[in-house]
Design an enzyme around this catalytic site. Structure first.
Site, PDB file in Angstrom:
ATOM      1  N   GLU A 147      55.643  43.484  20.488  1.00  0.00           N
ATOM      2  CA  GLU A 147      54.424  44.080  19.917  1.00  0.00           C
ATOM      3  C   GLU A 147      53.593  42.908  19.427  1.00  0.00           C
ATOM      4  OE1 GLU A 147      53.838  47.326  19.839  1.00  0.00           O
ATOM      5  OE2 GLU A 147      55.819  48.032  20.437  1.00  0.00           O
ATOM      6  N   CYS A 163      47.691  44.520  12.767  1.00  0.00           N
ATOM      7  CA  CYS A 163      47.488  44.299  14.197  1.00  0.00           C
ATOM      8  C   CYS A 163      46.462  45.293  14.732  1.00  0.00           C
ATOM      9  CB  CYS A 163      48.797  44.433  14.939  1.00  0.00           C
ATOM     10  SG  CYS A 163      49.683  45.905  14.462  1.00  0.00           S
TER      11      CYS A 163
HETATM   12  P1  NAP Z   1      53.892  34.988  14.437  1.00  0.00           P
HETATM   13  O1  NAP Z   1      53.359  33.716  13.953  1.00  0.00           O
HETATM   14  O2  NAP Z   1      53.969  35.208  15.889  1.00  0.00           O
HETATM   15  O3  NAP Z   1      55.329  35.155  13.791  1.00  0.00           O
HETATM   16  C1  NAP Z   1      56.121  36.308  14.046  1.00  0.00           C
HETATM   17  C2  NAP Z   1      57.565  35.916  13.972  1.00  0.00           C
HETATM   18  O4  NAP Z   1      57.871  35.033  15.045  1.00  0.00           O
HETATM   19  C3  NAP Z   1      57.926  35.175  12.689  1.00  0.00           C
HETATM   20  O5  NAP Z   1      59.184  35.602  12.260  1.00  0.00           O
HETATM   21  C4  NAP Z   1      57.955  33.743  13.165  1.00  0.00           C
HETATM   22  O6  NAP Z   1      58.749  32.907  12.372  1.00  0.00           O
HETATM   23  C5  NAP Z   1      58.556  33.913  14.525  1.00  0.00           C
HETATM   24  N1  NAP Z   1      58.440  32.768  15.417  1.00  0.00           N
HETATM   25  C6  NAP Z   1      57.595  31.713  15.336  1.00  0.00           C
HETATM   26  N2  NAP Z   1      57.814  30.877  16.362  1.00  0.00           N
HETATM   27  C7  NAP Z   1      58.804  31.401  17.118  1.00  0.00           C
HETATM   28  C8  NAP Z   1      59.466  31.020  18.321  1.00  0.00           C
HETATM   29  N3  NAP Z   1      59.162  29.920  18.960  1.00  0.00           N
HETATM   30  N4  NAP Z   1      60.439  31.825  18.801  1.00  0.00           N
HETATM   31  C9  NAP Z   1      60.758  32.970  18.176  1.00  0.00           C
HETATM   32  N5  NAP Z   1      60.172  33.377  17.038  1.00  0.00           N
HETATM   33  C10 NAP Z   1      59.205  32.610  16.513  1.00  0.00           C
HETATM   34  O7  NAP Z   1      53.080  36.211  13.829  1.00  0.00           O
HETATM   35  P2  NAP Z   1      52.696  36.416  12.316  1.00  0.00           P
HETATM   36  O8  NAP Z   1      51.681  35.398  11.953  1.00  0.00           O
HETATM   37  O9  NAP Z   1      53.916  36.522  11.475  1.00  0.00           O
HETATM   38  O10 NAP Z   1      52.068  37.880  12.355  1.00  0.00           O
HETATM   39  C11 NAP Z   1      50.768  38.138  12.731  1.00  0.00           C
HETATM   40  C12 NAP Z   1      50.676  38.556  14.177  1.00  0.00           C
HETATM   41  O11 NAP Z   1      51.507  39.675  14.413  1.00  0.00           O
HETATM   42  C13 NAP Z   1      49.299  39.005  14.578  1.00  0.00           C
HETATM   43  O12 NAP Z   1      48.996  38.493  15.846  1.00  0.00           O
HETATM   44  C14 NAP Z   1      49.412  40.522  14.612  1.00  0.00           C
HETATM   45  O13 NAP Z   1      48.462  41.154  15.427  1.00  0.00           O
HETATM   46  C15 NAP Z   1      50.801  40.694  15.114  1.00  0.00           C
HETATM   47  N6  NAP Z   1      51.360  42.013  14.781  1.00  0.00           N
HETATM   48  C16 NAP Z   1      51.483  42.947  15.779  1.00  0.00           C
HETATM   49  C17 NAP Z   1      51.980  44.211  15.496  1.00  0.00           C
HETATM   50  C18 NAP Z   1      52.098  45.262  16.573  1.00  0.00           C
HETATM   51  O14 NAP Z   1      52.735  46.279  16.335  1.00  0.00           O
HETATM   52  N7  NAP Z   1      51.512  45.065  17.729  1.00  0.00           N
HETATM   53  C19 NAP Z   1      52.357  44.523  14.186  1.00  0.00           C
HETATM   54  C20 NAP Z   1      52.219  43.561  13.204  1.00  0.00           C
HETATM   55  C21 NAP Z   1      51.724  42.307  13.513  1.00  0.00           C
HETATM   56  P3  NAP Z   1      58.110  32.077  11.148  1.00  0.00           P
HETATM   57  O15 NAP Z   1      57.594  33.081  10.211  1.00  0.00           O
HETATM   58  O16 NAP Z   1      59.256  31.309  10.655  1.00  0.00           O
HETATM   59  O17 NAP Z   1      57.027  31.237  11.759  1.00  0.00           O
END
Ligand code: NAP
Ligand code: MG
Length: 516
Positions: free
Chosen positions: A284, A318
């Protein structure tokens, strides 16, 4: 339909007794501040030397610390989950459902406490934190209903053979969650794994480890054996690839940004040494959601919907609206109305704990990124409201409206994830739809229109996972608006539905010849 399921109801914080309970929960939170979250592997609490801080984005106060998993601990957690799978997969459905029902009861008993930690750590207001908890209760209660139906398998034609086709659990999953729903989404992904008979290793977001840990501690009390779920905080850049690449992992359930989601999808496709299966990925991801306001729209209602979708929780959903695509003949009236809405919101801005309508953005990293995009937008269009931000006390960005944006501008295409809306004037409804569909995302969208023809056209052509009419594009409710996006917004596995659960199971077709 969905017999036995009823959506949870949010706490009414206008009732003095509920406000008192919330204030008491903050007191408890204050007493606990400064502690360190451990890793939890097979029920064992492990405190690591390497730690990271969790900050309150409203004040920059350090709320506590989290242990940070090493590569060895990542491997250990996956092996522990693999071992636990050998028994959990044989645990009766009845027992799995009982655990989940118990969990829902425990969450309800602890909801003010969980809400208070969420407010402190993510910067949400009280209602938003409790809305998240309600969604989580809905996920649990809906899965309890769905799993009993799914347990019947797929109907098969009977011949001289006895035929059936049943769902079975897959194995060990990795869940990776974002900070913006630190309790609800972290929990949803591991609950979907556990109720379908799988075990998992669960990585919270590094901005919000405490809220996830507090949920996890409660979940440990619901009767699920140690090792079925494992708590593995650590930087995504350190342990993300290790989780995804591990040969014992069968599926990855991810919610977060497009960049990380695409990376996971690609890495998971590789069959690593010792791996005997193809991994499944549920992802997602982000959005660049648009609301179209056509010439026949109720403009005031549209302005309210856009303001709420774009600015509440500081645009960090999101599903948030970041583009208002508006017909030129109602443009001036719409922008004037939107400015009024933004003014009212700005006047009600403050720390999460103060329970104002809008609060801080999540972190310095988010603050810097949003500020950068506001400056890009200033060059691309005209800032007609907001455009101001300060990180003196906490990370505050004012609701920002940037008018006169065209379809090729960066702020019309890139996810900002902050309280910034680009206003894009158009000459026809077809042009509006075309622009709405032009980004690489496809999560949510909405149309304000009183013209039946336009509504019918948009129903067919507006290509998003969640489409709304004459209402905001946020606030999806479980089983009312099954949620999940198209294109680079995700793999479109609607959360809260029976389909969602089938991602974490194989179908086993069994046939027995009955003749001699
Ligand atoms: P993110 O930067 O992608 O981080 C999400 C998760 O991925 C965190 O736990 C992060 O860890 C981890 N991560 C980072 N690098 C990784 C890698 N190389 N391999 C595996 N995992 C890794 O997203 P965010 O800033 O937390 O959240 C915001 C984003 O989420 C926005 O783009 C939003 O639209 C999206 N979102 C989508 C939905 C949906 O249902 N479509 C719902 C909520 C949010 P760290 O925290 O340690 O970096
Ligand atoms: Mg991030």
């Amino acid at each position: 339909m969905y017999k036995g399921f009823v959506n949870a109801v949010e706490v009414d914080f206008s009732i003095p007794e509920n406000r008192e309970k919330m204030l008491a929960a903050f007191k408890q939170v204050d007493e606990e501040k400064g502690f360190t979250c451990p890793l939890i592997i097979g029920g064992e609490r492990i405190y690591t030397e390497k730690k990271f801080e969790s900050l309150n984005p409203s004040t920059k106060e350090v709320l506590g610390y989290s242990s940070s998993a090493s590569a060895e601990q990542c491997d250990q957690a996956i092996r522990t989950a693999h071992e636990a799978f050998q028994t959990w997969k044989k645990t009766s459905l009845d027992e799995r459902v009982r655990c989940m029902r118990k969990l829902a009861t425990l969450l309800d008993e602890n909801r003010f406490y969980l809400d208070a930690w969420n407010v402190e750590e993510s910067g949400k207001n009280w209602g938003e934190a409790d809305g998240e908890l309600c969604e989580l209760l809905d996920f649990i209660n809906s899965y309890c209903v769905h799993i009993q139906e799914l347990d019947k398998g797929i109907p098969c034609i009977q011949t001289s053979e006895y035929n059936k086709c049943v769902y079975i659990p897959m194995g060990v999953g990795a869940t990776v969650s974002p900070w913006n729903f630190p309790v609800g989404l972290f929990a949803n992904m591991l609950i979907a794994a556990a109720i379908t008979g799988n075990t998992s290793v669960n990585k919270p977001a590094s901005n919000t480890p405490i809220s996830a840990f507090k949920f996890f501690e409660i979940m440990e009390k619901c009767g699920i054996p140690a090792g079925v779920i494992n708590f593995l905080p650590g930087a995504g850049s350190d342990i993300g690839d290790l989780l995804v690449d591990h040969p014992l992992i069968r599926f990855i359930n991810f919610t977060g940004s497009k960049e990380v989601g695409c990376r996971i999808y690609e890495r998971a496709a590789k069959v690593n040494p010792g791996q005997k299966w193809l991994k499944r990925v549920v992802a997602e991801m982000g959005g660049k959601n648009a609301i179209i306001i056509d010439s026949s729209a109720n403009v005031k209602k549209a302005a309210q919907g856009v303001a709420s979708s774009a600015f509440t929780f500081q645009g960090q959903k999101c599903s948030a609206c970041s583009r208002a695509i508006v017909m030129r003949d109602v443009h001036d009236e719409f922008v004037a109305a939107l400015i009024e809405e933004a003014k009212a919101l700005k006047a009600n801005q403050g720390a999460g704990r103060d329970d104002k309508t809008i609060g801080p953005v999540s972190s310095k990293e988010a603050f810097d990124k949003i500020a950068k995009y506001i400056e890009i937008g200033r060059g691309e269009g005209e800032v007609v409201f907001g455009g101001t931000y300060s990180d003196e006390v906490g990370y505050f960005v004012d609701p920002t409206i940037i008018d006169g944006i065209s379809r090729t501008d960066r702020i019309a295409n890139e996810e900002i994830f902050g309280p910034v809306v680009a206003v894009i004037p158009v000459d026809s409804f077809d042009e509006a739809l075309d622009i709405a569909n032009q980004t690489e995302y496809g999560l949510t969208g909405s149309v304000y229109s009183e013209t039946r023809e336009n509504v019918i056209k948009a129903k067919a052509e507006f290509n998003v996972g969640n489409l709304y009419f004459n209402r905001k594009c946020t606030a999806a409710v479980v089983l009312q608006h099954p949620f999940g996006g198209f294109n680079l917004s995700g793999t479109d596995h609607k959360t809260g539905t029976p389909n969602y659960l089938t991602n974490f199971m194989y179908l086993k077709s069994i046939s027995e010849d009955l003749t001699k």
